[in-house]
Structures are given as C-alpha cells and as structure tokens.
Design a protein around this motif. Structure first.
Motif, mmCIF file in Angstrom:
data_model
loop_
_atom_site.group_PDB
_atom_site.id
_atom_site.type_symbol
_atom_site.label_atom_id
_atom_site.label_comp_id
_atom_site.label_asym_id
_atom_site.label_seq_id
_atom_site.Cartn_x
_atom_site.Cartn_y
_atom_site.Cartn_z
ATOM 1 N N VAL A 154 150.493 27.369 -21.931
ATOM 2 C CA VAL A 154 149.832 26.065 -22.003
ATOM 3 C C VAL A 154 150.217 25.303 -23.268
ATOM 4 C CG1 VAL A 154 147.594 24.893 -22.128
ATOM 5 C CG2 VAL A 154 147.909 26.835 -20.582
ATOM 6 N N ILE A 155 150.135 25.970 -24.438
ATOM 7 C CA ILE A 155 150.373 25.263 -25.704
ATOM 8 C C ILE A 155 151.809 25.464 -26.175
ATOM 9 C CG2 ILE A 155 149.527 24.880 -28.043
ATOM 10 C CD1 ILE A 155 146.913 26.176 -27.206
ATOM 11 N N GLY A 156 152.266 26.706 -26.216
ATOM 12 C CA GLY A 156 153.642 26.938 -26.632
ATOM 13 C C GLY A 156 154.638 26.242 -25.730
ATOM 14 N N ASP A 210 149.725 21.958 -16.870
ATOM 15 C CA ASP A 210 148.798 22.827 -16.157
ATOM 16 C C ASP A 210 147.539 23.088 -16.977
ATOM 17 O OD1 ASP A 210 150.628 24.155 -13.742
ATOM 18 O OD2 ASP A 210 151.746 23.468 -15.487
ATOM 19 N N GLY A 211 147.640 22.989 -18.294
ATOM 20 C CA GLY A 211 146.447 23.135 -19.129
ATOM 21 C C GLY A 211 145.432 22.047 -18.844
ATOM 22 N N LEU A 212 145.907 20.815 -18.642
ATOM 23 C CA LEU A 212 145.011 19.706 -18.302
ATOM 24 C C LEU A 212 144.393 19.928 -16.930
ATOM 25 C CD1 LEU A 212 143.801 16.879 -18.687
ATOM 26 C CD2 LEU A 212 145.973 15.922 -17.867
ATOM 27 N N GLY A 213 145.234 20.294 -15.956
ATOM 28 C CA GLY A 213 144.725 20.517 -14.611
ATOM 29 C C GLY A 213 143.729 21.653 -14.553
ATOM 30 N N ALA A 214 144.048 22.762 -15.221
ATOM 31 C CA ALA A 214 143.151 23.916 -15.226
ATOM 32 C C ALA A 214 141.835 23.582 -15.923
ATOM 33 C CB ALA A 214 143.821 25.103 -15.908
ATOM 34 N N GLY A 215 141.906 22.792 -16.995
ATOM 35 C CA GLY A 215 140.696 22.412 -17.710
ATOM 36 C C GLY A 215 139.760 21.580 -16.857
ATOM 37 N N LEU A 216 140.305 20.570 -16.194
ATOM 38 C CA LEU A 216 139.472 19.750 -15.312
ATOM 39 C C LEU A 216 138.888 20.583 -14.180
ATOM 40 C CD1 LEU A 216 141.837 16.639 -15.105
ATOM 41 C CD2 LEU A 216 139.565 16.681 -16.168
ATOM 42 N N LEU A 235 148.924 18.124 -28.530
ATOM 43 C CA LEU A 235 147.540 17.981 -28.980
ATOM 44 C C LEU A 235 146.592 17.868 -27.790
ATOM 45 C CD1 LEU A 235 147.640 15.548 -32.039
ATOM 46 C CD2 LEU A 235 147.389 18.028 -32.038
ATOM 47 N N MET A 236 146.999 17.130 -26.781
ATOM 48 C CA MET A 236 146.177 16.947 -25.598
ATOM 49 C C MET A 236 145.921 18.284 -24.887
ATOM 50 S SD MET A 236 146.985 14.414 -22.380
ATOM 51 C CE MET A 236 147.618 13.192 -23.542
ATOM 52 N N PHE A 237 146.989 19.050 -24.696
ATOM 53 C CA PHE A 237 146.862 20.321 -23.969
ATOM 54 C C PHE A 237 146.168 21.379 -24.829
ATOM 55 C CE2 PHE A 237 151.022 18.907 -21.770
ATOM 56 C CZ PHE A 237 150.321 17.965 -21.038
ATOM 57 N N ALA A 238 146.359 21.312 -26.150
ATOM 58 C CA ALA A 238 145.635 22.234 -27.035
ATOM 59 C C ALA A 238 144.138 21.960 -26.969
ATOM 60 C CB ALA A 238 146.137 22.096 -28.470
ATOM 61 N N LEU A 239 143.760 20.685 -26.911
ATOM 62 C CA LEU A 239 142.355 20.327 -26.767
ATOM 63 C C LEU A 239 141.805 20.848 -25.448
ATOM 64 C CD1 LEU A 239 139.851 18.801 -27.766
ATOM 65 C CD2 LEU A 239 140.768 16.741 -26.670
ATOM 66 N N CYS A 240 142.578 20.707 -24.380
ATOM 67 C CA CYS A 240 142.155 21.236 -23.080
ATOM 68 C C CYS A 240 141.958 22.742 -23.152
ATOM 69 C CB CYS A 240 143.198 20.900 -22.010
ATOM 70 S SG CYS A 240 143.319 19.157 -21.601
ATOM 71 N N PHE A 241 142.868 23.427 -23.824
ATOM 72 C CA PHE A 241 142.758 24.875 -23.965
ATOM 73 C C PHE A 241 141.452 25.242 -24.664
ATOM 74 C CE2 PHE A 241 143.576 29.101 -25.531
ATOM 75 C CZ PHE A 241 144.453 29.665 -24.609
ATOM 76 N N GLY A 242 141.134 24.523 -25.736
ATOM 77 C CA GLY A 242 139.901 24.791 -26.464
ATOM 78 C C GLY A 242 138.665 24.480 -25.645
ATOM 79 N N VAL A 243 138.695 23.401 -24.871
ATOM 80 C CA VAL A 243 137.559 23.047 -24.020
ATOM 81 C C VAL A 243 137.318 24.138 -22.982
ATOM 82 C CG1 VAL A 243 136.779 21.443 -22.233
ATOM 83 C CG2 VAL A 243 137.732 20.558 -24.364
ATOM 84 N N ILE A 244 138.392 24.666 -22.410
ATOM 85 C CA ILE A 244 138.252 25.753 -21.432
ATOM 86 C C ILE A 244 137.595 26.958 -22.097
ATOM 87 C CG2 ILE A 244 139.522 27.409 -20.011
ATOM 88 C CD1 ILE A 244 141.617 25.197 -19.568
ATOM 89 N N ALA A 245 138.078 27.324 -23.290
ATOM 90 C CA ALA A 245 137.503 28.471 -24.002
ATOM 91 C C ALA A 245 136.015 28.272 -24.257
ATOM 92 C CB ALA A 245 138.246 28.693 -25.316
ATOM 93 N N LEU A 246 135.635 27.061 -24.680
ATOM 94 C CA LEU A 246 134.228 26.769 -24.954
ATOM 95 C C LEU A 246 133.396 26.833 -23.675
ATOM 96 C CD1 LEU A 246 132.065 25.877 -26.969
ATOM 97 C CD2 LEU A 246 132.721 23.503 -26.507
ATOM 98 N N ALA A 247 133.929 26.278 -22.581
ATOM 99 C CA ALA A 247 133.196 26.284 -21.319
ATOM 100 C C ALA A 247 132.984 27.709 -20.811
ATOM 101 C CB ALA A 247 133.950 25.453 -20.276
ATOM 102 N N LEU A 248 134.027 28.526 -20.897
ATOM 103 C CA LEU A 248 133.905 29.915 -20.465
ATOM 104 C C LEU A 248 132.887 30.660 -21.325
ATOM 105 C CD1 LEU A 248 137.675 30.789 -19.882
ATOM 106 C CD2 LEU A 248 135.967 30.181 -18.158
#
Length: 521
Positions: A249-251, A256-262, A208-221
């Motif tokens: 990241v999710i599967g 790395d999803g957290l790191g990439a998001g930050l 859930l944490m990394f999925a949220l990070c993935f979504g935040v990255i998508a929104l930021a981009l």
C-alpha cells in the motif's frame, strides 16, 4: 513485537503443563516476530531509499523535499536480494507473531503503534517501489487536470503533447487509458493539482494519501477489537505492522489502499445493535455504509462483490436494504455518468481480458495447446469463483456477531482473489483488512503464504535497466513457476480445508492448559 504476559492470565483446566514454560516460549516467539518484522521494514526502507533501480522507478530528485532518495548505486542483485529477504522475513514475522499471540503473548501496544507510525512515515517519504503504477496514476491525474478524459486519452498521447508529466511518466501501460474508477481519478486529479509539473511531487501526494488511508484502516480495526487483547494483537499483525501490506500500500504506492480503506470502514459502519440471524442494521448506518462501499467500487470495479455482501447483511430490513442501495447508487452512478460509457467499457471488457503473468491459469495453456489467453476463460474463471465462494460460505467460521457484512465479504473477496486470472499482490489489501476482524483460522496463514511469491514476482518491476542474466532467470522462475504453482496450491488447499471442515484452529492442542486473557471485570 515486544510482548508482555498481560494484566491477568486465566487458565483452562486440562492436563497439567508448566504455564511458565509456555509463557516463556510465547514471549520468545513474540520477540522473534518483532525482530523479523523490524528487519523486514528496514530492508524495504533501504531498497526504496537507494534510488532508481529494478525495484524503484526513475523519478526526478527533489532534495531536500520528498520523495527522498540517495544514489547509492547498489548492485541490482543486492537490491533484489534486499526486497526478497524483506518479503520472506515479513511474512515469517507475521506468522510467528500469530502463533505467539495464540500461545498467550500480547504485544506492547504503545511500542507497536510507535513502530508502525515510524514505518508508515518513513515509507511515505521515500519513492515508490515494486511497480510503476503510481507513475501511471500521475499521468491519469494530469490528463484529468488538463480537461481530457483519462478513459479515452492515454499517457502516450500526453507524452506526445510534450506535457512535462507525460515526458516524466513510465512507458508501462503507456497506450492504455485508465482502468480505475472515477473515485480513483478524483484522487489522481487531486495529487496532480497539488504536485504541479513534477511527477515526483504528484507521487509524494499520492503516498501521503494512501499512508493516511493505511492509518485510518488501522484505527478502525483497533476500535472494533479493542476489548479483546488477543484479537487486537492479531488485527495489528495482519494489517498495521504487516510488512507485506506496508510494502503493497505505502511502499508500492497503490490505490488499493484507498479502496480498501473505504470498503472496510463502510462494512464496519454496517453494525447491528443486536446479534443473531434476525439482527437489523439501522437505516442511517446502512446509508453511510452504502456510500462508503459505493465509493470503494468507484475506486476499482472488482470491489463490487462488497456491495453484494452489504446487501446480504441488510436482507432482514427493507429500510436498511433500500438505504444501503441508495447510498451505493449515489456514490457510484454520478461518477460513471460524468466519465461516460467509455469508462464502463474500459473497466469491464479491457479489465476482464487480462491475465496476470503469474496467474495459475497460465499453467493450463500448454496442455490444451494455447500460447495466449483462450476465448471464454472469463466464464471458466467466473464459474470457479462462484464454486469456491459457495464452499467458503459453507465451511468458513462464523463472522463477528454485530458485523453481518464481514463474513460474506470475506467469502466473496477471498474467492475472487484465489481464482480470478487478473491478480496483483496489492489486491490482497482488502482481504487482510477483512481477515483482521474475522475469526482466526487457517485462512490467515494460507493468505500469508500465498502472498510471498506473488509479492516477489513483481518486486523488481520498475524496469529501469536490464537485469544481470542470472537474476533474470531467478525473476522468471518466481513469476513463471513459483508464484503460479503457489497460487494453484492455495486454491487446492482451500478446497481441501472446506471439504474436511478444517478451517478452525485447534491449536494449542488438547492435553495442556491454554493461556487466555482474563475477561476484564
């Protein structure tokens, strides 16, 4: 990718062609891309939902609570084939989509976002696949939760104590303390606190944490490129609906999803008010960027070059440079002070002494009489990183006008990914984030092609049971031959493209009119 012709089409005058024909072809390519990406994600969902296998590590079933899986008892060959096909189809779908966008196709953003949300949620509810790293995260989180130092205590020692998480975790990396930064340990601790004594629940909270990070990255981009329909479509292809990134990241449930998001949010925050060589980042933005990039470095030390990229972007202002440095120090130093000197030694000496089994550096061992990593390889690799980074800095296209940290970040991280001996496919997450807001070039395709055999090489890394003999040979061929040679070919191609100054895309070729989105009035 459902495609539309766009609200208005502006034509550059050139040799006459049939615009309708090109529009039709771009639309067809868009549909092919959408179909390939959809099938790829469905294959990934099937493989993860089929239960423990060479693809999915064995974790307790918690039905009806996630992670959800069903003991389908599919043959190992079928599961490996599903994942291999998903990886190849996914990359092919993204490449086809990029071509379609360049020809004038535009995805239906509502359908794209809906499909992406469904894919993210589905993958988040399933067990991890492709590696056992998330089980190690659970062990390190449990060690920290019990008050021990994960940079000293190992999962094997946790198992020896009879701890329930220690007994459930993987035996991979069992004798190794954590190789992740303090921020990663905080994330692991949080998941361990929420998950209790069930490793399945800990893994789910991490998902859930990394999925949220993935979504935040998508929104930021999306916010950065939202005014340019072509750039917006390309960004979502490279990240939001890219099956390789969804899988990594999710599967795969990788931190790395957290790191990439930050990291990407931090670099996007470092925005200048004006464009040009004298543009300055406001100190407040520089401070926030420093905090976020510093937190990314606190997830994984290899993100340190991003700090250099941020510093370079702030070189025109002493105040901005000082603010960025202060933010980075505040984010990085306290965590390492709490973890102690052993954390630094673990993350530097131990991390630098590893060579991935599919690294191209291993191709040079036999000719020079080595059967294992020779002493001093790190120096050769570091020199190679600097040389490739210099070439990329010389030849890559300009970066976004108001985001001065993006281009140096692309230069440094791509050089590291191409050359450094320790690599995993999920390390590419930060590169695809950066490429999504960078100028379209042949680097997009180069990184996508490179990622395919790398992802295939570790897709069956759950090690739950022995593989059939012929599948073992296939796995060995991909890991020992296909992936290393592809990695080496990527480095050679990157050097050639720099030498020839051939990064820019010159397609659609001259001789015809090019479809482009009209600038909104």
């Amino acid at each position: 990718m459902t495609t539309t012709a766009g609200p208005r089409i502006a034509l550059r005058v050139g040799a006459p062609v049939r615009p309708a024909t090109r529009t039709t072809r771009s639309g067809l390519l868009g549909w092919i891309s959408a179909a390939a990406i959809t099938v790829s994600v469905l294959l990934m969902i099937t493989a993860l939902g089929a239960g423990a296998s060479a693809v999915v590590p064995l974790i307790p079933r918690t039905w009806p609570l996630p992670p959800l899986w069903f003991a389908l008892n599919l043959p190992e060959v079928a599961l490996a084939g599903l994942v291999y096909a998903a990886i190849v189809l996914g990359a092919a779908g993204v490449i086809t989509g990029l071509i379609a966008v360049r020809r004038g196709a535009r995805p239906n953003l509502r359908l794209l976002v809906t499909g992406a949300v469904i894919a993210i949620l589905a993958l988040a509810l399933l067990p991890p696949g492709g590696s056992t790293d998330s089980l190690s995260y659970a062990a390190y989180g449990r060690i920290a939760l019990l008050g021990h130092n994960p940079y000293v205590m190992t999962p094997a020692q946790l198992r020896a104590l009879g701890d329930p998480i220690g007994l459930q975790t993987t035996r991979n990396w069992a004798t190794d303390p954590s190789l992740y930064g303090p921020v990663a340990i905080v994330a692991d601790w949080t998941a361990a606190k929420l998950g209790g004594t069930s490793i399945a629940f800990i893994v789910f909270w991490l998902k859930l944490m990394f999925a949220l990070c993935f979504g935040v990255i998508a929104l930021a981009l999306d916010r950065v490129v939202r005014r340019d329909p072509a750039a917006r479509a390309r960004a979502h292809l490279l990240w939001t609906v890219n099956p390789l990134m969804l899988w990594a990241v999710i599967g795969g449930n990788h931190i790395d999803g957290l790191g990439a998001g930050l990291a990407i949010v931090g670099l996007l925050v470092a925005r200048t008010a004006t464009a040009g060589p004298d543009a300055k980042t406001p100190p407040a933005r520089a401070l926030a960027a420093g905090l976020l990039v510093g937190a990314a470095i606190g997830v994984k030390v290899p993100y340190a070059p991003l700090g250099l990229a941020l510093a370079w972007s702030c070189r025109n202002s002493v105040k901005a440079f000082a603010a960025a440095a202060a933010g980075g120090i505040v984010a990085v130093v306290p965590g390492y002070m709490i973890a102690g000197p052993v954390a630094i030694s673990d993350l530097t000496w131990r991390g630098s002494s590893l060579v991935t089994f599919d690294s191209f550096w291993r191709l040079f061992y036999p000719p020079f009489g080595y059967s294992a990593m020779p002493r001093g390889l790190e120096l050769f690799a570091a020199a190679g990183c600097v040389a490739v980074a210099a070439l990329l800095a010389w030849r890559l296209p300009p970066g976004p006008a108001h985001l001065p940290a993006i281009r140096p970040a692309v230069v440094l991280m791509v050089a590291w990914l191409l050359v450094w001996p320790l690599q995993r496919p999920w390390y590419d997450a930060v590169a695809f984030c950066l490429l999504a807001v960078f100028a379209a070039s042949r680097l997009d395709w180069l990184m996508l092609v490179r990622a395919v055999p790398a992802a295939m090489a570790v897709a069956t890394g759950a090690d739950w049971q022995a593989h059939p003999e012929w599948l073992t040979h296939v796995i060995a061929f991909i890991g020992n031959d296909l992936s290393p040679w592809t990695r080496l070919a990527t480095v050679v191609t990157a050097i050639a493209l720099c030498t020839l100054d051939a990064w820019p895309l010159r397609w659609p070729r001259p001789g015809g009119r090019t479809l482009e989105p009209a600038v909104p009035s």
